[in-house]
Scaffold this motif. Structure first.
Motif, PDB file in Angstrom:
ATOM      1  N   TYR A   1       2.457   1.636  -3.423  1.00  0.00           N
ATOM      2  CA  TYR A   1       1.445   2.079  -4.383  1.00  0.00           C
ATOM      3  C   TYR A   1       1.236   3.594  -4.283  1.00  0.00           C
ATOM      4  N   ARG A   2       1.150   4.070  -3.040  1.00  0.00           N
ATOM      5  CA  ARG A   2       0.863   5.494  -2.828  1.00  0.00           C
ATOM      6  C   ARG A   2       2.082   6.388  -3.026  1.00  0.00           C
ATOM      7  N   SER A   3       3.282   5.820  -2.814  1.00  0.00           N
ATOM      8  CA  SER A   3       4.482   6.663  -2.876  1.00  0.00           C
ATOM      9  C   SER A   3       5.317   6.400  -4.120  1.00  0.00           C
TER      10      SER A   3
ATOM     11  N   HIS B   1       5.449   7.819  -6.815  1.00  0.00           N
ATOM     12  CA  HIS B   1       5.962   9.048  -7.425  1.00  0.00           C
ATOM     13  C   HIS B   1       7.272   9.515  -6.793  1.00  0.00           C
TER      14      HIS B   1
ATOM     15  N   VAL C   1       0.836  -1.201   0.000  1.00  0.00           N
ATOM     16  CA  VAL C   1       0.000   0.000   0.000  1.00  0.00           C
ATOM     17  C   VAL C   1       0.867   1.246   0.000  1.00  0.00           C
ATOM     18  N   SER C   2       1.923   1.221   0.816  1.00  0.00           N
ATOM     19  CA  SER C   2       2.840   2.353   0.865  1.00  0.00           C
ATOM     20  C   SER C   2       3.529   2.562  -0.469  1.00  0.00           C
TER      21      SER C   2
END
Length: 237
Positions: free
Chosen positions: A64-66, A68, A61-62
């Motif tokens: 996926y969100r980070s 960028h 999850v981390s």
């Protein structure tokens, strides 16, 4: 959008770029490629299937969100492993005062072997793995993480340093201290003639891999293979 087969010629970096551009399936392909090794690292580091599953879930999850924030200074798999190891270490730190060791719980030891490992590996190897995982659970978190990566998962020291985001010398030191702490716990695994020759361990300044039965691997047993994973160097962010 592409099915799994449609990504065969796509690199990890390209998959991450596709994810950032909105491809709904690209990150799932990254997970498919690397989840076995991420899971193996988490399982051996935490010594508990539920904790390992939660740590991998948190890490993905981390990631996926980070996504960028990834700068491409290392392989994508190194970045994913670093996030996973950090998630495991966070859980170990938070559970330090209530953590129980699997050493005295044979049923939990069985859980640390994947079903296909338990079914296919010789009984002697299964027993050896259980002994090693139980001993690993007694180590401090940083030493355990280093040994899992280097001795159980087979990463070169330089790559383990990239995953842990520490200098190579630090990984070597943690491995050396961890092996020294494991040695007394694994002495009984030596062949009987070796025990007779070195009853007190004197003159045998070697890591635990010298303490396994004949025919066992020189490193600690490895986790599930992941032939699709391409390894890379360490990233410093």
């Amino acid at each position: 959008m592409a099915d799994a087969g449609g990504y065969d010629a796509t690199s990890d970096q390209e998959l991450l770029d596709l994810h950032l551009r909105g491809d709904p399936d690209a990150f799932g392909e990254l997970v498919r490629r690397h989840r076995d090794r991420l899971w193996a690292v988490a399982l051996r580091t935490l010594g508990d299937r539920e904790e390992a599953a939660d740590a991998v879930q948190d890490a993905l999850v981390s990631a996926y969100r980070s996504a960028h924030t990834f700068r491409g200074h290392s392989a994508v798999t190194t970045w994913l492993h670093r996030i996973t190891v950090n998630a495991c270490l966070d859980r170990l730190r938070k559970a330090a005062t209530r953590r129980t060791s699997p050493v005295d719980d044979p049923e939990r030891m069985e859980q640390l072997l994947e079903p296909h490992e338990a079914a296919s590996a010789p009984a002697e190897r299964n027993a050896l793995q259980r002994e090693l995982v139980a001993a690993l659970a007694t180590l401090p978190a940083d030493q355990r993480a280093a040994l899992v990566l280097v001795d159980m998962q087979g990463y070169p020291v330089a790559e383990a340093a990239g995953i842990l985001d520490v200098p190579v010398g630090t990984v070597k030191s943690r491995c050396a201290r961890g092996r020294a702490r494991l040695l007394p716990l694994l002495t009984h695994l030596r062949p009987s003639r070796e025990r007779a020759r070195h009853p007190s361990g004197e003159g045998r300044n070697h890591p635990p891999r010298a303490s396994v039965p004949p025919g066992a691997p020189e490193r600690l047993p490895t986790g599930p293979p992941d032939s699709a994973t391409a390894k890379g160097g360490g990233e410093r962010t």
